[in-house]
Scaffold this motif. Structure first.
Motif, PDB file in Angstrom:
ATOM      1  N   TYR A  81     -10.959  -7.432 -35.955  1.00 21.33           N
ATOM      2  CA  TYR A  81     -11.974  -7.143 -37.038  1.00 21.33           C
ATOM      3  C   TYR A  81     -11.817  -8.405 -37.925  1.00 21.33           C
ATOM      4  O   TYR A  81     -12.991  -8.512 -38.607  1.00 21.33           O
ATOM      5  N   LEU A  82     -10.691  -8.668 -38.399  1.00 19.85           N
ATOM      6  CA  LEU A  82     -10.814  -9.764 -39.669  1.00 19.85           C
ATOM      7  C   LEU A  82     -11.253 -10.901 -39.042  1.00 19.85           C
ATOM      8  O   LEU A  82     -11.441 -11.937 -39.922  1.00 19.85           O
ATOM      9  N   SER A  83     -11.498 -11.408 -37.701  1.00 24.05           N
ATOM     10  CA  SER A  83     -11.962 -12.619 -37.209  1.00 24.05           C
ATOM     11  C   SER A  83     -13.299 -12.618 -37.071  1.00 24.05           C
ATOM     12  O   SER A  83     -14.148 -13.522 -36.525  1.00 24.05           O
ATOM     13  N   ILE A  84     -14.060 -11.461 -37.381  1.00 18.22           N
ATOM     14  CA  ILE A  84     -15.681 -11.315 -37.325  1.00 18.22           C
ATOM     15  C   ILE A  84     -16.227 -12.287 -38.322  1.00 18.22           C
ATOM     16  O   ILE A  84     -17.173 -13.138 -37.617  1.00 18.22           O
ATOM     17  N   PRO A  85     -15.839 -12.726 -39.681  1.00 19.06           N
ATOM     18  CA  PRO A  85     -16.626 -13.815 -39.987  1.00 19.06           C
ATOM     19  C   PRO A  85     -16.559 -15.232 -39.447  1.00 19.06           C
ATOM     20  O   PRO A  85     -17.390 -15.963 -39.322  1.00 19.06           O
ATOM     21  N   ILE A  86     -15.200 -15.312 -38.793  1.00 15.48           N
ATOM     22  CA  ILE A  86     -15.025 -16.635 -38.021  1.00 15.48           C
ATOM     23  C   ILE A  86     -16.075 -16.787 -36.854  1.00 15.48           C
ATOM     24  O   ILE A  86     -16.538 -17.783 -36.541  1.00 15.48           O
ATOM     25  N   ALA A  87     -16.156 -15.585 -36.075  1.00 19.22           N
ATOM     26  CA  ALA A  87     -16.988 -15.669 -34.926  1.00 19.22           C
ATOM     27  C   ALA A  87     -18.258 -15.765 -35.204  1.00 19.22           C
ATOM     28  O   ALA A  87     -19.095 -16.466 -34.526  1.00 19.22           O
ATOM     29  N   SER A  88     -18.732 -15.318 -36.273  1.00 18.38           N
ATOM     30  CA  SER A  88     -20.375 -15.587 -36.798  1.00 18.38           C
ATOM     31  C   SER A  88     -20.597 -16.911 -37.142  1.00 18.38           C
ATOM     32  O   SER A  88     -21.358 -17.345 -36.732  1.00 18.38           O
ATOM     33  N   GLY A  89     -19.532 -17.674 -37.623  1.00 18.44           N
ATOM     34  CA  GLY A  89     -19.736 -18.946 -37.897  1.00 18.44           C
ATOM     35  C   GLY A  89     -19.763 -19.851 -36.583  1.00 18.44           C
ATOM     36  O   GLY A  89     -20.250 -20.928 -36.913  1.00 18.44           O
ATOM     37  N   TRP A  90     -19.327 -19.382 -35.673  1.00 19.22           N
ATOM     38  CA  TRP A  90     -19.497 -19.994 -34.110  1.00 19.22           C
ATOM     39  C   TRP A  90     -20.876 -19.987 -33.922  1.00 19.22           C
ATOM     40  O   TRP A  90     -21.566 -20.839 -32.942  1.00 19.22           O
ATOM     41  N   ILE A  91     -21.799 -19.011 -34.372  1.00 17.75           N
ATOM     42  CA  ILE A  91     -23.344 -18.795 -34.076  1.00 17.75           C
ATOM     43  C   ILE A  91     -24.015 -19.575 -34.711  1.00 17.75           C
ATOM     44  O   ILE A  91     -24.988 -20.069 -34.550  1.00 17.75           O
ATOM     45  N   LEU A 111     -32.706 -24.725 -46.504  1.00 19.30           N
ATOM     46  CA  LEU A 111     -31.936 -24.517 -45.148  1.00 19.30           C
ATOM     47  C   LEU A 111     -30.671 -23.899 -45.429  1.00 19.30           C
ATOM     48  O   LEU A 111     -30.221 -23.178 -44.677  1.00 19.30           O
ATOM     49  N   GLN A 112     -29.987 -24.384 -46.335  1.00 16.87           N
ATOM     50  CA  GLN A 112     -28.600 -23.639 -46.738  1.00 16.87           C
ATOM     51  C   GLN A 112     -28.889 -22.230 -46.987  1.00 16.87           C
ATOM     52  O   GLN A 112     -27.741 -21.650 -46.431  1.00 16.87           O
ATOM     53  N   TRP A 113     -29.580 -21.737 -47.788  1.00 15.42           N
ATOM     54  CA  TRP A 113     -29.742 -20.509 -47.974  1.00 15.42           C
ATOM     55  C   TRP A 113     -29.883 -19.632 -46.747  1.00 15.42           C
ATOM     56  O   TRP A 113     -29.454 -18.597 -46.740  1.00 15.42           O
ATOM     57  N   ILE A 114     -30.836 -20.083 -45.971  1.00 19.14           N
ATOM     58  CA  ILE A 114     -31.290 -19.445 -44.914  1.00 19.14           C
ATOM     59  C   ILE A 114     -30.249 -19.192 -43.844  1.00 19.14           C
ATOM     60  O   ILE A 114     -29.976 -18.261 -43.343  1.00 19.14           O
ATOM     61  N   SER A 115     -29.510 -20.387 -43.678  1.00 16.75           N
ATOM     62  CA  SER A 115     -28.269 -20.388 -42.598  1.00 16.75           C
ATOM     63  C   SER A 115     -27.173 -19.639 -43.143  1.00 16.75           C
ATOM     64  O   SER A 115     -26.615 -18.787 -42.350  1.00 16.75           O
ATOM     65  N   ARG A 116     -26.906 -19.466 -44.408  1.00 17.19           N
ATOM     66  CA  ARG A 116     -25.949 -18.469 -44.876  1.00 17.19           C
ATOM     67  C   ARG A 116     -26.546 -17.080 -45.097  1.00 17.19           C
ATOM     68  O   ARG A 116     -25.678 -16.174 -44.706  1.00 17.19           O
ATOM     69  N   TYR A 117     -27.686 -16.635 -45.020  1.00 12.46           N
ATOM     70  CA  TYR A 117     -28.201 -15.567 -44.967  1.00 12.46           C
ATOM     71  C   TYR A 117     -28.020 -14.775 -43.709  1.00 12.46           C
ATOM     72  O   TYR A 117     -27.763 -13.747 -43.410  1.00 12.46           O
ATOM     73  N   ILE A 118     -28.467 -15.758 -42.814  1.00 11.37           N
ATOM     74  CA  ILE A 118     -28.536 -15.389 -41.223  1.00 11.37           C
ATOM     75  C   ILE A 118     -26.895 -15.178 -40.892  1.00 11.37           C
ATOM     76  O   ILE A 118     -26.591 -14.198 -40.179  1.00 11.37           O
TER      77      ILE A 118
END
Length: 331
Positions: free
Chosen positions: A276-286, A212-219
């Protein structure tokens, strides 16, 4: 920029077959883990004189099946589910970019015509008007002629500095978006190549949550691209609204100052770089991926510091160049 993004996507496709080389080793690890898994549970149930529950014992076989057909069952399934999201956001971005280019051309043409209509600024942008005004003057107007040459040179210098600074910011803007895409491709390749190992380790007790950790990180990493496209389309729409407002002002307001809109555009580019630098943070909300949110913050912090230092250096160089030019014209 589009070519570089296409190269990164081609790189990902070319690197995917490398995960096949990890399948053999992963099968061995998964087989060993499955053996311990089955032996422990069967012995436990026999020792308690309980009937053997077969369904939980199918887990190692399911893991081994996923490892054997990893590129098809795992990667192929996830990419097939997420690819429509990438395609939809990319179409949204392409439509906004096309409209932005059209409005930008219209705005540049109207700005030229706006300056040309004003008798006080026409000679600054039009060579024919400037030559005509110079030819109408005599030696008595030598001071006025000199002033016109200086004003025209200062105007061209200001436009050149603005164009240079704007070009540098646009380059940083493109570079930041490319950095996000490069990191995304790198993480996807690592997760894809070492994915069978992650599945194999999950066959051991204590590592059941590894899948589950691998799948969540990949997505989480995969959706960086659609989030980036959505952010880019929002920026493009804001720019379109700004251009529409500038076009309307130049058509209806004779006192409109184009320099103000150029300054707003520079500020807007800086905001876009930070966004643009906040894209990884925004992805973490999804998708909440354990251990990846801190990584996203670290990437954002490092990139923000780099962008701040680069912007400071560019600003100092631009001010130095402008100062030297101004002193030269004064002499």
């Amino acid at each position: 920029m589009d070519n570089l993004h296409a190269i990164l996507r081609a790189l990902y496709q070319d690197m995917m077959p490398l995960c096949s080389e990890m399948i053999t080793a992963s099968k061995t690890i998964a087989g060993l883990g499955g053996l311990f898994y089955l032996a422990y549970r069967v012995w436990q149930q026999l020792a308690r004189a309980e009937p053997i529950d077969v369904f939980p014992l199918l887990r190692p076989f399911a893991i081994l099946l996923c490892i054997t057909f990893f590129p098809t069952i795992v990667i192929g399934t996830i990419n097939s589910i997420l690819s429509p999201v990438v395609t939809g956001t990319n179409k949204l971005l392409n439509g906004q970019t096309f409209s932005l280019e059209e409005y930008q051309k219209q705005k540049d043409q109207l700005e030229y015509e706006f300056m040309k209509r004003n008798p006080e600024t026409a000679y600054l942008v039009d060579n024919e008007v400037f030559d005509q005004m110079i030819n109408q003057m005599g030696w008595r107007d030598l001071g006025v002629m000199t002033g016109m040459y200086i004003e025209r040179a200062m105007y061209n210098m200001k436009r050149s500095v603005q164009s240079f600074f704007r070009g540098v910011l646009e380059s940083i803007f493109v570079a930041v978006s490319l950095v996000v895409d490069v990191l995304r491709t790198f993480f996807l390749i690592v997760l894809t190549i070492l994915g069978p190992i992650a599945f194999a380790i999950s066959a051991f007790d204590g590592f059941q949550n590894n899948i589950l950790q691998w799948i969540s990180r990949y997505i989480y990493v995969y959706i960086w691209l659609p989030v980036s496209d959505v952010f880019s389309s929002i920026l493009a729409q804001i720019q379109i609204l700004m251009l529409k407002n500038d076009i309307s002002e130049m058509q209806n307001n004779p006192d409109f100052n184009p320099d103000v809109s150029n300054s707003v555009y520079v500020i807007f580019m800086i905001i876009g770089i930070i966004g643009y630098l906040s894209i990884p943070i925004a992805s973490g909300w999804i998708v909440q991926a354990g251990g990846m949110s801190g990584m996203g913050r670290n990437i954002s912090n490092v990139t923000q510091r780099t962008a701040a230092v680069t912007s400071g250096v560019i600003g100092s160089l631009t001010g130095n160049i402008a100062g030297r030019l101004i002193k030269r014209f004064k002499k």
